[in-house]
Design a protein around this motif. Structure first.
Motif, PDB file in Angstrom:
ATOM      1  N   LEU A 144       0.892  -1.151   0.082  1.00  0.00           N
ATOM      2  CA  LEU A 144      -0.023  -0.099  -0.061  1.00  0.00           C
ATOM      3  C   LEU A 144       0.689   1.194  -0.023  1.00  0.00           C
ATOM      4  O   LEU A 144       1.656   1.506   0.988  1.00  0.00           O
ATOM      5  CB  LEU A 144      -0.877  -0.011   1.358  1.00  0.00           C
ATOM      6  N   TRP A 145       0.742   1.905  -1.193  1.00  0.00           N
ATOM      7  CA  TRP A 145       1.359   3.273  -0.975  1.00  0.00           C
ATOM      8  C   TRP A 145       0.922   4.196  -2.152  1.00  0.00           C
ATOM      9  O   TRP A 145       0.391   3.657  -2.988  1.00  0.00           O
ATOM     10  CB  TRP A 145       2.934   3.135  -1.320  1.00  0.00           C
ATOM     11  N   ASN A 146       0.868   5.622  -2.013  1.00  0.00           N
ATOM     12  CA  ASN A 146       0.474   6.501  -2.958  1.00  0.00           C
ATOM     13  C   ASN A 146       1.879   7.137  -3.656  1.00  0.00           C
ATOM     14  O   ASN A 146       2.040   7.306  -4.600  1.00  0.00           O
ATOM     15  CB  ASN A 146      -0.294   7.513  -2.603  1.00  0.00           C
ATOM     16  N   ASN A 147       2.845   7.270  -2.556  1.00  0.00           N
ATOM     17  CA  ASN A 147       4.141   8.089  -3.068  1.00  0.00           C
ATOM     18  C   ASN A 147       5.035   7.536  -2.122  1.00  0.00           C
ATOM     19  O   ASN A 147       5.252   7.829  -0.866  1.00  0.00           O
ATOM     20  CB  ASN A 147       3.850   9.581  -3.082  1.00  0.00           C
ATOM     21  N   ALA A 148       6.162   6.928  -2.626  1.00  0.00           N
ATOM     22  CA  ALA A 148       7.257   6.015  -1.759  1.00  0.00           C
ATOM     23  C   ALA A 148       7.788   7.364  -1.044  1.00  0.00           C
ATOM     24  O   ALA A 148       8.733   6.854   0.040  1.00  0.00           O
ATOM     25  CB  ALA A 148       7.898   5.315  -2.637  1.00  0.00           C
ATOM     26  N   SER A 149       7.946   8.601  -1.368  1.00  0.00           N
ATOM     27  CA  SER A 149       8.655   9.494  -0.774  1.00  0.00           C
ATOM     28  C   SER A 149       7.981  10.026   0.593  1.00  0.00           C
ATOM     29  O   SER A 149       8.457  10.612   1.384  1.00  0.00           O
ATOM     30  CB  SER A 149       8.964  10.683  -1.750  1.00  0.00           C
TER      31      SER A 149
END
Length: 816
Positions: free
Chosen positions: A89-94
């Motif tokens: 689950l991620w939208n933006n790894a940063s």
């Protein structure tokens, strides 16, 4: 504590959690069997304490932990009979707050059918492990969040973790049928055991599962030894496989059939029913449970007990859409007899939260008849005093003059409450999100708002202060209930003309439902709203010829209350009623503890009429003001320091002046853009005249200053017929009295016969019935005058709003 955007959690020691929810039989194993897992614990520990982790993206760490954990489960057989997949689950790894990993555990027999990224596979998930990192600062179950945590850099992480867990929980409940489920939450080296049901969340206190290597294997072993019911699965719901006969039957019934599909347009002549197409109840192939139930088979004759196989086109289209490939299909049992129905995607789900009522409705296949019917699946609070809707419809069943849904069957899924020995202190939520809805075509499919006791749909919550209108009350246990009715209706906003809207609204207070239920059964509906008044296309005979007619149908009777002097029942079981506050009468909002009356119900019908007319008919209000008017008049409320609420001045001004108006503009309806007067204007005026008289009498009978809300000023009366102005001026004077003491003699003189008659006319249905009947007979009703929805393309939100005001009614300004 924690997760307070869903439901307040109950926290206990891990040992207490295991003893309370896991049977003793699942805990009888030798500790020696856990020794091999020490290698797994050491490996996980080495991952978490590496010096270079500060340079590793969080999603990489969580992926490594989830891969190692899943491999350990498989190698050491920590969950016998289960296998797993990983979902990242991620939208933006940063972004630190946007990453997590889920380890989804399935039965080994289902592994080949599971695709981690296919939503329908949630129906086969038995439990999951949520893996995050960020220490306790991002633990969604902690209670660090306060009103002054705007500068907390970890707040976003906790909110995201909550959203991720709630999304997974919603999928567990939404794509499957469960009474509850278990999960494990891991944050770095901390672990919590979690149990989720419709009444809330129970969690264990965090423990270090790396140092105590027994914890995780023991929990997985416990779970693997539970049977389906102990894992929370609903024993009355059977997942259909694509090769099953029931699955193929749904495919067949989703196909168009020009010989059986009927155009639902009012006034059309349906396809004649030939004797060879009549279905007779006959045995069909047995279900997977081994039981044989009746089905429908074409016969040359129509014997007793036969059914009409014809289907309205809009029902067929909606059912076809519901059996899309991405949604699992189930066979559900309803009632004590266990009558079976086939369902797929719900046509309506009142909210996406896993908590509260979680009401879902389906276009279902009755296996006994192959007919498409309407099935409602919901969770009812155990403390609720209202009768299940099926009980009310059963009482109406032998009355052909009542246009209400035809009951097929109903019943609780099981008698015990959802929670197993629930703690006594489960508290109500402190805030809530906006309820979301889904529509399926033009069918009655989901614009209905969630009720106050729905956790996510509890929109009786203010904005910035996050203060509960009802305070903090125990969140009740819930009971699972299903209801099946014959009719699949259209929503009220599918009317095609103002006259048709007027007819459907007229049918309700007339002999068809509301009036007869009140007169013959002593019942008031209690929850009048646009989503409880539907259009039911019906085949009827006229001059020995079949024809399609549209009739208004009043649904959702479970909140009905007794009238005729009987002691009223509060369906909510507490001090506040459950109702659609947007369309409730001003009197009922101001005094929610007072019994519901006929006058209140008729006023609610009036608001439903106005709501739809302003949205779809041509009128004098500029289109840019339509959304603000509906939001302020229907969705907005004033809230006082003692947490009581009142409607805004909009409704009060409309009733006081007997005139629809907003922003100093009179709202009048017209035939078209040329502004020709619409007959609906006269009906609106006549109804407002009666409501105005009612509130004038209420104000005279109630002590001065008891009513709350901003005082209105004098308004002109443009467009009011001359013959009505005298009584309007009189009742307006009474309604706008500034509150100074008035001499009793003047009060008595003010109560003229005309005002009393108008007010008294609302105490029964007779006068309103005559009013609607006379309006329907007028020859100047335009046809096809319905326009586009004037809310389309606006920022209007289907959500209640609260304005905090002081005792004087002035809005409060938040301190900087």
């Amino acid at each position: 504590m924690g997760l307070h955007h869903a439901a307040i959690t109950e926290e206990m020691q891990l040992q207490d959690f295991e003893e309370q929810f896991f049977p003793t039989s699942t805990r009888t194993f030798a500790n020696e069997s856990l020794h091999p897992s020490t290698n797994l614990a050491k490996h996980l520990k080495s991952l978490l304490i590496r010096d270079d982790l500060c340079y590793v993206p969080r999603w990489t760490l969580e992926k490594r932990v989830s891969v190692s954990l899943l491999a350990g489960i498989k190698v050491h057989d920590l969950a016998p009979g289960y296998c797993g997949r990983i979902k990242l689950l991620w939208n933006n790894a940063s972004k630190l707050s946007d990453t997590a990993a889920l380890v989804l555990l399935y039965k080994e027999r289902d592994a080949s059918k599971c695709d981690t990224y296919n939503d329908r596979t949630w129906s086969r998930v038995r439990t999951f492990i949520h893996i995050a990192s960020g220490s306790t600062r991002t633990d969604p179950f902690n209670d660090e969040d306060t009103a002054d945590d705007s500068d907390d850099p970890w707040k976003a992480g906790r909110e995201t973790a909550r959203a991720q867990i709630l999304s997974a929980a919603s999928s567990m409940f939404g794509f499957g049928y469960r009474h509850f489920f278990y999960m494990i939450y891991i944050n770095d080296n901390q672990l919590r055991a979690v149990r989720v049901d419709h009444a809330g969340v129970i969690i264990s206190k965090p423990v270090d599962y790396v140092e105590d290597f027994n914890v995780l294997p023991r929990l997985l072993w416990h779970f693997s030894q539970l049977n389906d019911a102990q894992q929370g699965l609903d024993p009355t719901a059977t997942l259909l496989e694509p090769f099953s006969a029931d699955y193929k039957l749904m495919e067949k019934l989703g196909e168009d059939d020009y010989t059986l599909d009927i155009d639902h347009t009012e006034g059309t002549t349906p396809t004649p029913l030939t004797p060879r197409r009549v279905y007779e109840l006959r045995p069909c192939p047995p279900s997977t449970s081994g039981k044989t139930i009746p089905s429908a088979t074409p016969r040359s004759r129509a014997p007793q007990g036969s059914v009409d196989p014809r289907v309205f086109e809009y029902v067929r289209r909606a059912f076809e859409k519901s059996i899309s490939a991405k949604w699992p299909r189930y066979r559900l049992k309803v009632g004590e007899e266990g009558r079976e129905f086939l369902v797929a995607q719900p046509a309506v789900r009142t909210n996406e939260s896993p908590f509260g009522r979680d009401c879902r409705a389906y276009i279902a296949v009755d296996r006994a008849t192959r007919q498409l019917v309407w099935l409602k699946d919901s969770w009812r609070p155990s403390v609720e005093c209202s009768r299940p809707e099926g009980v009310i419809l059963q009482a109406f069943a032998n009355d052909p003059k009542l246009y209400v849904p035809t009951l097929v069957c109903h019943g609780y899924v099981r008698q015990q409450a959802v929670a197993q020995d629930p703690p006594a202190s489960r508290a109500a939520p402190q805030s809530a999100a906006q309820a979301t809805s889904k529509k399926t075509g033009s069918i009655h499919a989901g614009s209905k708002r969630a009720r106050e006791d729905d956790v996510e749909g509890d929109q009786v919550q203010p904005g910035a202060k996050k203060r509960s209108r009802f305070g903090v009350n125990p969140l009740p246990a819930y009971r699972h209930y299903r209801l099946v009715v014959k009719e699949v209706c259209l929503e009220l906003d599918q009317f095609t003309s103002g006259w048709q809207l007027h007819i459907c609204a007229k049918a309700i207070p007339r002999k068809l439902a509301h009036s007869r239920a009140y007169k013959h059964y002593g019942l008031l509906h209690g929850d009048i709203s646009p989503w409880n008044i539907l259009i039911c296309p019906t085949i009827t005979k006229k001059d020995d010829k079949e024809i399609v007619v549209w009739r208004g149908m009043l649904i959702d009777w479970e909140l009905s209350t007794f009238a005729h002097g009987k002691k009223p029942i509060n369906p909510s079981g507490d001090g506040e009623p459950i109702m659609s506050w947007e369309f409730a009468s001003v009197q009922r909002i101001n005094h929610p503890s007072c019994p519901n009356t006929v006058e209140d119900e008729l006023e609610a019908f009036f608001y439903v009429l106005v709501w739809n007319a302003v949205r779809y008919l041509s009128h004098s209000l500029p289109e840019v003001l339509v959304a603000p008017f509906l939001a302020y008049c229907f969705d907005t409320f004033f809230r006082y320091p003692d947490d009581t609420v009142a409607p805004t001045s909009c409704k009060a001004d409309i009733i006081r002046d007997a005139q629809l108006r907003y922003a100093n503009r009179e709202i009048t309806f017209s035939h078209d853009d040329h502004g020709r007067p619409h007959p609906l204007n006269d009906l609106v005026f006549e109804l407002l005249q009666r409501f105005q008289a009612r509130y004038a009498m209420i104000k005279q009978e109630r002590p001065t200053g008891e009513e709350r809300g901003p005082a209105g000023g004098e308004h002109a009366m443009p467009g009011v017929p001359a013959e009505g102005r005298a009584v309007l001026r009189e009742t307006q004077t009474l309604a706008t009295s500034p509150g100074q003491p008035t001499q009793p003699v003047r009060r008595t003189k003010a109560r003229t016969v005309k005002t009393r008659e108008l007010a008294r006319s609302l105490q029964s249905h007779a006068d309103v019935v005559q009013l609607f009947a006379a309006s329907a007979m007028r020859k100047d009703w335009p046809m096809n005058d319905k326009g586009v929805d004037q809310l389309a393309g606006t920022d209007y939100e289907n959500k209640r709003k609260f304005i905090d005001v002081g005792e004087d009614g002035a809005p409060l300004v938040e301190d900087a």
